[in-house]
Design a protein around this motif. Structure first.
Motif, PDB file in Angstrom:
ATOM      1  N   VAL A 193       9.927   2.766  -5.065  1.00 42.82           N
ATOM      2  CA  VAL A 193      10.471   1.872  -3.524  1.00 42.82           C
ATOM      3  C   VAL A 193       9.574   2.441  -3.087  1.00 42.82           C
ATOM      4  O   VAL A 193       8.448   2.236  -2.395  1.00 42.82           O
ATOM      5  CB  VAL A 193      11.925   2.073  -3.300  1.00 42.82           C
ATOM      6  CG1 VAL A 193      11.235   1.763  -1.811  1.00 42.82           C
ATOM      7  CG2 VAL A 193      12.493   1.372  -4.127  1.00 42.82           C
ATOM      8  N   ILE A 194       9.574   4.233  -2.836  1.00 38.01           N
ATOM      9  CA  ILE A 194       8.506   5.110  -2.162  1.00 38.01           C
ATOM     10  C   ILE A 194       6.730   4.660  -2.931  1.00 38.01           C
ATOM     11  O   ILE A 194       5.874   4.682  -1.708  1.00 38.01           O
ATOM     12  CB  ILE A 194       9.102   6.492  -2.678  1.00 38.01           C
ATOM     13  CG1 ILE A 194      10.680   6.968  -1.928  1.00 38.01           C
ATOM     14  CG2 ILE A 194       8.000   7.706  -1.907  1.00 38.01           C
ATOM     15  CD1 ILE A 194      10.593   6.305  -0.640  1.00 38.01           C
ATOM     16  N   ASP A 195       6.859   4.707  -3.456  1.00 34.57           N
ATOM     17  CA  ASP A 195       5.943   4.210  -4.338  1.00 34.57           C
ATOM     18  C   ASP A 195       4.972   2.946  -3.919  1.00 34.57           C
ATOM     19  O   ASP A 195       4.118   2.660  -2.865  1.00 34.57           O
ATOM     20  CB  ASP A 195       5.493   4.301  -6.025  1.00 34.57           C
ATOM     21  CG  ASP A 195       5.346   5.526  -6.143  1.00 34.57           C
ATOM     22  OD1 ASP A 195       4.739   6.727  -5.736  1.00 34.57           O
ATOM     23  OD2 ASP A 195       5.647   5.420  -7.671  1.00 34.57           O
ATOM     24  N   ASN A 196       5.774   2.207  -4.013  1.00 39.60           N
ATOM     25  CA  ASN A 196       5.614   0.678  -3.063  1.00 39.60           C
ATOM     26  C   ASN A 196       4.994   0.649  -1.535  1.00 39.60           C
ATOM     27  O   ASN A 196       3.831   0.417  -1.162  1.00 39.60           O
ATOM     28  CB  ASN A 196       6.000   0.346  -3.134  1.00 39.60           C
ATOM     29  CG  ASN A 196       6.498  -0.669  -4.749  1.00 39.60           C
ATOM     30  OD1 ASN A 196       5.546  -0.034  -5.660  1.00 39.60           O
ATOM     31  ND2 ASN A 196       7.374  -1.272  -5.576  1.00 39.60           N
ATOM     32  N   LEU A 197       6.092   1.842  -0.706  1.00 39.63           N
ATOM     33  CA  LEU A 197       6.068   2.285   0.524  1.00 39.63           C
ATOM     34  C   LEU A 197       4.304   2.630   0.458  1.00 39.63           C
ATOM     35  O   LEU A 197       3.898   2.801   1.894  1.00 39.63           O
ATOM     36  CB  LEU A 197       7.196   3.031   0.748  1.00 39.63           C
ATOM     37  CG  LEU A 197       8.225   1.723   1.484  1.00 39.63           C
ATOM     38  CD1 LEU A 197       9.666   2.790   1.201  1.00 39.63           C
ATOM     39  CD2 LEU A 197       8.140   1.114   2.416  1.00 39.63           C
ATOM     40  N   ARG A 198       3.975   3.568  -0.138  1.00 38.41           N
ATOM     41  CA  ARG A 198       2.683   4.370   0.060  1.00 38.41           C
ATOM     42  C   ARG A 198       1.845   3.593  -0.133  1.00 38.41           C
ATOM     43  O   ARG A 198       0.809   3.837   0.501  1.00 38.41           O
ATOM     44  CB  ARG A 198       3.011   5.208  -0.806  1.00 38.41           C
ATOM     45  CG  ARG A 198       1.948   6.614  -0.838  1.00 38.41           C
ATOM     46  CD  ARG A 198       2.138   7.322  -1.973  1.00 38.41           C
ATOM     47  NE  ARG A 198       3.185   8.237  -1.832  1.00 38.41           N
ATOM     48  CZ  ARG A 198       3.973   8.827  -2.450  1.00 38.41           C
ATOM     49  NH1 ARG A 198       4.122   7.944  -3.497  1.00 38.41           N
ATOM     50  NH2 ARG A 198       4.806   9.677  -2.488  1.00 38.41           N
ATOM     51  N   TRP A 199       2.010   2.884  -1.206  1.00 37.61           N
ATOM     52  CA  TRP A 199       0.962   1.886  -1.405  1.00 37.61           C
ATOM     53  C   TRP A 199       0.258   0.718  -0.212  1.00 37.61           C
ATOM     54  O   TRP A 199      -0.143   0.857   0.169  1.00 37.61           O
ATOM     55  CB  TRP A 199       0.993   0.732  -3.043  1.00 37.61           C
ATOM     56  CG  TRP A 199       0.204  -0.361  -2.703  1.00 37.61           C
ATOM     57  CD1 TRP A 199      -0.919  -0.472  -2.774  1.00 37.61           C
ATOM     58  CD2 TRP A 199       0.397  -1.724  -2.486  1.00 37.61           C
ATOM     59  NE1 TRP A 199      -1.236  -1.186  -3.015  1.00 37.61           N
ATOM     60  CE2 TRP A 199       0.190  -2.211  -2.512  1.00 37.61           C
ATOM     61  CE3 TRP A 199       2.015  -2.251  -2.570  1.00 37.61           C
ATOM     62  CZ2 TRP A 199       0.304  -3.944  -2.715  1.00 37.61           C
ATOM     63  CZ3 TRP A 199       1.762  -3.674  -2.601  1.00 37.61           C
ATOM     64  CH2 TRP A 199       1.073  -4.482  -2.915  1.00 37.61           C
ATOM     65  N   TRP A 200       1.933  -0.133   0.169  1.00 38.69           N
ATOM     66  CA  TRP A 200       1.622  -1.096   1.425  1.00 38.69           C
ATOM     67  C   TRP A 200       1.395   0.145   2.429  1.00 38.69           C
ATOM     68  O   TRP A 200      -0.033  -0.557   3.165  1.00 38.69           O
ATOM     69  CB  TRP A 200       2.835  -1.582   1.817  1.00 38.69           C
ATOM     70  CG  TRP A 200       2.892  -2.172   2.873  1.00 38.69           C
ATOM     71  CD1 TRP A 200       2.282  -3.179   3.657  1.00 38.69           C
ATOM     72  CD2 TRP A 200       3.823  -1.263   4.596  1.00 38.69           C
ATOM     73  NE1 TRP A 200       2.489  -3.133   4.624  1.00 38.69           N
ATOM     74  CE2 TRP A 200       2.888  -2.551   5.018  1.00 38.69           C
ATOM     75  CE3 TRP A 200       3.818   0.210   4.691  1.00 38.69           C
ATOM     76  CZ2 TRP A 200       3.353  -2.169   7.279  1.00 38.69           C
ATOM     77  CZ3 TRP A 200       4.187   0.506   5.936  1.00 38.69           C
ATOM     78  CH2 TRP A 200       3.637  -0.995   7.012  1.00 38.69           C
ATOM     79  N   TRP A 201       0.958   1.428   2.873  1.00 41.20           N
ATOM     80  CA  TRP A 201       0.845   1.703   4.182  1.00 41.20           C
ATOM     81  C   TRP A 201      -0.482   2.263   4.130  1.00 41.20           C
ATOM     82  O   TRP A 201      -1.505   2.146   5.089  1.00 41.20           O
ATOM     83  CB  TRP A 201       1.060   3.287   4.586  1.00 41.20           C
ATOM     84  CG  TRP A 201       1.075   3.733   6.197  1.00 41.20           C
ATOM     85  CD1 TRP A 201       0.539   5.022   5.574  1.00 41.20           C
ATOM     86  CD2 TRP A 201       1.113   3.344   6.794  1.00 41.20           C
ATOM     87  NE1 TRP A 201       0.114   5.437   7.240  1.00 41.20           N
ATOM     88  CE2 TRP A 201       0.403   4.186   7.943  1.00 41.20           C
ATOM     89  CE3 TRP A 201       1.604   2.489   7.825  1.00 41.20           C
ATOM     90  CZ2 TRP A 201       0.586   4.465   9.795  1.00 41.20           C
ATOM     91  CZ3 TRP A 201       0.860   2.205   8.973  1.00 41.20           C
ATOM     92  CH2 TRP A 201       0.777   3.077   9.479  1.00 41.20           C
ATOM     93  N   THR A 202      -1.055   2.649   3.035  1.00 40.91           N
ATOM     94  CA  THR A 202      -2.546   3.084   3.049  1.00 40.91           C
ATOM     95  C   THR A 202      -3.606   2.324   2.462  1.00 40.91           C
ATOM     96  O   THR A 202      -4.087   2.778   2.749  1.00 40.91           O
ATOM     97  CB  THR A 202      -2.502   4.087   1.479  1.00 40.91           C
ATOM     98  OG1 THR A 202      -2.006   3.904   0.247  1.00 40.91           O
ATOM     99  CG2 THR A 202      -1.408   5.724   2.061  1.00 40.91           C
ATOM    100  N   GLU A 203      -2.893   1.021   1.502  1.00 37.00           N
ATOM    101  CA  GLU A 203      -4.244   0.084   1.562  1.00 37.00           C
ATOM    102  C   GLU A 203      -3.952  -0.500   2.781  1.00 37.00           C
ATOM    103  O   GLU A 203      -5.131  -1.836   2.760  1.00 37.00           O
ATOM    104  CB  GLU A 203      -3.170  -0.982   0.509  1.00 37.00           C
ATOM    105  CG  GLU A 203      -3.345   0.318  -1.174  1.00 37.00           C
ATOM    106  CD  GLU A 203      -5.272   0.661  -1.380  1.00 37.00           C
ATOM    107  OE1 GLU A 203      -5.881   0.062  -0.773  1.00 37.00           O
ATOM    108  OE2 GLU A 203      -5.293   1.938  -1.889  1.00 37.00           O
ATOM    109  N   HIS A 204      -3.260  -1.177   3.197  1.00 36.02           N
ATOM    110  CA  HIS A 204      -2.826  -2.192   4.123  1.00 36.02           C
ATOM    111  C   HIS A 204      -2.487  -1.368   5.396  1.00 36.02           C
ATOM    112  O   HIS A 204      -3.083  -2.112   6.872  1.00 36.02           O
ATOM    113  CB  HIS A 204      -1.732  -3.318   4.018  1.00 36.02           C
ATOM    114  CG  HIS A 204      -2.730  -3.412   2.613  1.00 36.02           C
ATOM    115  ND1 HIS A 204      -3.348  -4.754   2.227  1.00 36.02           N
ATOM    116  CD2 HIS A 204      -1.700  -3.542   1.358  1.00 36.02           C
ATOM    117  CE1 HIS A 204      -3.606  -4.798   1.279  1.00 36.02           C
ATOM    118  NE2 HIS A 204      -2.765  -4.703   0.402  1.00 36.02           N
ATOM    119  N   GLY A 205      -1.084  -1.180   5.935  1.00 36.91           N
ATOM    120  CA  GLY A 205      -0.376  -0.712   6.953  1.00 36.91           C
ATOM    121  C   GLY A 205      -1.118  -0.310   8.114  1.00 36.91           C
ATOM    122  O   GLY A 205      -1.186  -0.068   9.042  1.00 36.91           O
ATOM    123  N   MET A 206      -2.081   1.049   7.310  1.00 38.80           N
ATOM    124  CA  MET A 206      -2.513   2.202   7.974  1.00 38.80           C
ATOM    125  C   MET A 206      -3.575   1.115   9.067  1.00 38.80           C
ATOM    126  O   MET A 206      -4.053   1.919  10.376  1.00 38.80           O
ATOM    127  CB  MET A 206      -2.845   3.365   7.252  1.00 38.80           C
ATOM    128  CG  MET A 206      -3.925   2.955   6.407  1.00 38.80           C
ATOM    129  SD  MET A 206      -3.885   4.506   5.530  1.00 38.80           S
ATOM    130  CE  MET A 206      -5.046   5.897   7.346  1.00 38.80           C
TER     131      MET A 206
END
Length: 224
Positions: free
Chosen positions: A77-90
């Protein structure tokens, strides 16, 4: 638990797990010839697991799904949150200082699992972001926005399709769309995740965790 209006509000959950292989799946799909499959989906007939973990952005009406094949764990779950934020969210929320997360009370992101809080603390420190967590109480998960704004449409896109390989699964989920503009970004995350990792329960007493005064178990803020 005050959040900036420039911060993202996301809903997360793990969709129903599927089996990979030439197995029967309920639903209909168009085909130019009959498709022969096993009429049961016994585990010994499968060629792997399909574990779709989703993140739904309420403000942009966009879904992000990671397809795993190992186990639904807090690290997954945390890896997916990290991926979403660094690739898209930020890039969508450059001025954000915190992320508001809506999630169920059970599963890998259970409010009872100390490892989930431990991994969130580490991610908050890594990203320099605060996380505001709201768990839906038991038996109310159907109100989690991801269920009726993303997963129901993903289910329709996957209906009746034989999951012969992970690329097929990825392509079917990517085809998800609605008239209201929903689109889905999909990635394969085929890392191996270890189950049963134990974390000292004193982690819940970490000063970086601020609990809601009335419903502390289900609502809290994690600071970097």
């Amino acid at each position: 638990l005050i959040m900036s209006i420039k911060s993202p509000v996301i809903s997360i959950d793990c969709k129903k797990k599927e089996r990979l292989g030439n197995l029967y799946r309920e639903g209909k799909c168009y085909s130019q010839a009959p498709i022969k499959v096993f009429d049961h989906d016994y585990d010994y007939l499968s060629e792997g697991k399909v574990i779709p973990h989703g993140i739904y952005d309420l403000q942009t009406n966009k879904g992000y799904i990671s397809i795993g094949n190992s186990a639904e764990t807090a690290d997954f779950v945390i890896d997916n949150l990290r991926w979403w934020w660094t690739e898209h969210g930020m890039h969508l929320y450059p001025d954000a200082t915190n992320i508001y997360i809506l999630c169920d009370a059970g599963g890998a992101n259970s409010y009872r699992h100390h490892i989930f809080k431990d991994r969130l603390l580490k991610l908050a420190q890594e990203l320099g972001m605060s996380f505001i967590i709201s768990h839906y109480p038991p038996y109310t998960s159907k109100w989690n926005p991801i269920e009726h704004r993303l997963f129901c449409h993903v289910h329709h896109a996957m209906s009746g399709v034989v999951f012969s390989d992970y690329q097929t699964v990825k392509e079917r989920i990517e085809a998800t769309s609605t008239k209201t503009g929903l689109t889905v970004v999909v990635r394969l995350n085929l890392q191996d995740y270890q189950k049963g990792i134990k974390v000292d329960k004193t982690i819940k007493e970490d000063r970086r965790i601020q609990y809601h005064p009335k419903i502390p178990d289900l609502n809290y803020r994690i600071n970097p």
